[in-house]
Write a protein that holds these residues in place. Structure first.
Motif, short mmCIF file in Angstrom:
data_model
loop_
_atom_site.label_atom_id
_atom_site.label_comp_id
_atom_site.label_asym_id
_atom_site.label_seq_id
_atom_site.Cartn_x
_atom_site.Cartn_y
_atom_site.Cartn_z
N GLY A 1 14.72 12.11 24.97
CA GLY A 1 13.59 11.38 24.40
C GLY A 1 13.33 11.73 22.95
N VAL A 2 13.36 13.01 22.63
CA VAL A 2 13.13 13.44 21.25
C VAL A 2 14.24 12.92 20.34
N ARG A 3 15.49 12.96 20.81
CA ARG A 3 16.61 12.47 20.01
C ARG A 3 16.46 10.97 19.73
N SER A 4 16.01 10.23 20.74
CA SER A 4 15.80 8.80 20.54
C SER A 4 14.73 8.54 19.50
N ILE A 5 13.65 9.30 19.53
CA ILE A 5 12.56 9.10 18.57
C ILE A 5 12.98 9.50 17.16
N LEU A 6 13.66 10.64 17.02
CA LEU A 6 14.01 11.14 15.69
C LEU A 6 15.15 10.36 15.05
N TYR A 7 16.16 9.97 15.84
CA TYR A 7 17.40 9.45 15.26
C TYR A 7 17.66 7.97 15.55
N PHE A 8 17.11 7.44 16.62
CA PHE A 8 17.50 6.10 17.07
C PHE A 8 16.33 5.12 17.14
N GLY A 9 15.34 5.34 16.29
CA GLY A 9 14.25 4.37 16.19
C GLY A 9 13.39 4.25 17.42
N ALA A 10 13.32 5.30 18.24
CA ALA A 10 12.49 5.31 19.46
C ALA A 10 12.85 4.16 20.40
#
Length: 444
Positions: A384-393
């Motif tokens: 979840g954190v990776r999606s928010i930080l790197y992939f536009g949530a």
């Protein structure tokens, strides 16, 4: 005959109204999350054989070429050899797609990299074997990296792709050498012009790899590791926060003494059921998770300067993830008592970090850890954190599953905590301090 000492009791609402409980817990948890965020993220802000089914995109955009009246399609030939290579079977899961789909997969954390055969590949290779050229161009294959999926996994995929390009270059070089030998024989009879000297030198190793970032990251993303360490702060904030709150509630009830340096104080002994104890601690944990999540963001993004976007979403997700971890630790404390912190350390950290896929990708872990990754909470949060930080949530980049698993984990932890504490209360296994008499069981 002296009367037994009177047992003081307190309601859950009355305990929650005590400012000392809230203030002390807030200060300890706030500082804990703030310092951990500085330590873990600050140290990793800007650092310059168990692989199985690692997903890598393969794009064959080659249009082919006409050579001496015959059509050649080297792109399709090479793509077939890549996907059928024995040394990569079982290790790489090739996704044969077009370039737009490959970019989409890179932007949704679905592949660790991509290999792109350009549209003029066959034509460029054929040109090397053609008549003399003043400025021959080497054929290229583009290697796209995806550091947002994890620097280690992206590096592994890039290394695999570089070896594939080298093997392709060797193969194409042999084919061109054979073509060159035929042309030299034809030249001796005066029927065909040979390639120029520059092209002949290039034929020995004709295909070059062009390395590009398929999904670029900023310079302050820890090479794709900032998501892992930020998740570590959230997990530790929940686990250690649960221990702090549990102790603070015990101190407020007189179960344990409150010690601040050389000063020691003990509150009057008060009884509360295990169920209400767990409920109070859970309410404090949920409320203070919002504070710890905010302070972790202040340290990571306000002071250190980690690259990030969608900060409101990150705060909300961090709050819920920390609360879920904290409730899990509180449930384990309620179930196991003194060994509870060790059990929570094993469940939330010891088994979770190796199976999180935050540093080494899941595809490069032994099967046991891939099994753990299916339910261990650390992996769900780091996705979840990776999606928010790197992939536009994006929900498809892991955030949707992360929200689902955090919600399920929160519900299971609450159910476990209340089930265990109600069972202990029903059996009369109260936690009243030793110097206070146990409450008499209700008459039948």
């Amino acid at each position: 005959m002296s009367e037994p000492p009177r047992v003081l009791s307190v309601s859950a609402r009355g305990l929650l109204r005590r400012k000392s409980l809230w203030l002390s817990s807030a200060v300890i948890l706030g500082l804990l999350s703030f310092v951990l965020s500085l330590l873990y993220l600050g140290a990793n802000n800007d650092p310059v054989g168990s692989t199985k089914d690692m997903p890598i995109a393969l794009v064959n955009a080659d249009r082919g070429a006409q050579v001496a009246g015959q059509r050649i399609d080297l792109g399709a030939q090479i793509a077939s050899q890549i996907t059928g290579a024995d040394d990569l079977k079982g290790k790489v899961s090739w996704k044969e797609v077009d370039r737009a789909t490959a970019d989409d997969l890179l932007g949704k954390d679905k592949v660790f990299g991509a290999l792109v055969i350009p549209d003029d590949f066959s034509a460029t290779v054929a040109a090397l074997a053609g008549p003399a050229q003043h400025d021959p161009h080497p054929p290229t294959i583009t290697v796209l990296t995806n550091p947002a999926a994890g620097s280690f996994g992206s590096s592994m995929a890039a290394e695999i792709n570089r070896k594939v390009v080298q093997a392709t270059s060797t193969q194409v070089g042999h084919q061109l050498a054979e073509q060159l030998a035929k042309q030299q024989a034809a030249q001796q009879t005066g029927r065909q012009a040979a390639p120029g000297a520059a092209a002949q030198l290039m034929i020995t190793d004709p295909v070059k790899a062009v390395i590009q970032e398929g999904h670029p990251l900023g310079g302050h993303s820890g090479l794709g590791l900032s998501a892992f360490f930020y998740t570590l702060v959230l997990v530790l904030g929940g686990m250690l926060g649960a221990n702090v709150i549990h102790t603070q509630v015990d101190a407020a009830l007189g179960y344990v003494a409150s010690e601040k340096g050389p000063f020691r104080s003990t509150a009057p002994a008060q009884h509360i059921s295990r169920t209400r104890h767990f409920a109070v601690a859970s309410v404090v944990m949920v409320a203070l998770s919002a504070l710890t999540s905010a302070l972790a963001m202040v340290a990571a993004f306000g002071i250190i300067g980690i690259d990030a976007s969608h900060l409101p979403m990150l705060w909300l997700f961090g709050t819920c993830a920390t609360a879920a971890m904290g409730i899990t630790a509180l449930a384990l404390l309620a179930a196991f008592g003194t060994p509870g912190p060790l059990v929570s350390m094993l469940v939330l950290v010891g088994l979770a970090i190796p199976s999180a896929g935050g540093t080494i990708p899941l595809q490069a872990l032994p099967g046991f850890y891939r099994f753990l990754a299916g339910f261990e909470p650390f992996r769900q949060v780091v996705d979840g954190v990776r999606s928010i930080l790197y992939f536009g949530a994006q929900a498809e980049a892991g955030l949707g599953r992360a929200w689902t698993m955090v919600g399920i984990g929160f519900a299971i932890a609450l159910a476990l905590g209340f089930a265990v504490t109600r069972l202990y209360d029903h059996k009369g296994l109260h936690r009243s301090p030793a110097h206070a008499p146990q409450p008499a069981p209700a008459a039948a």
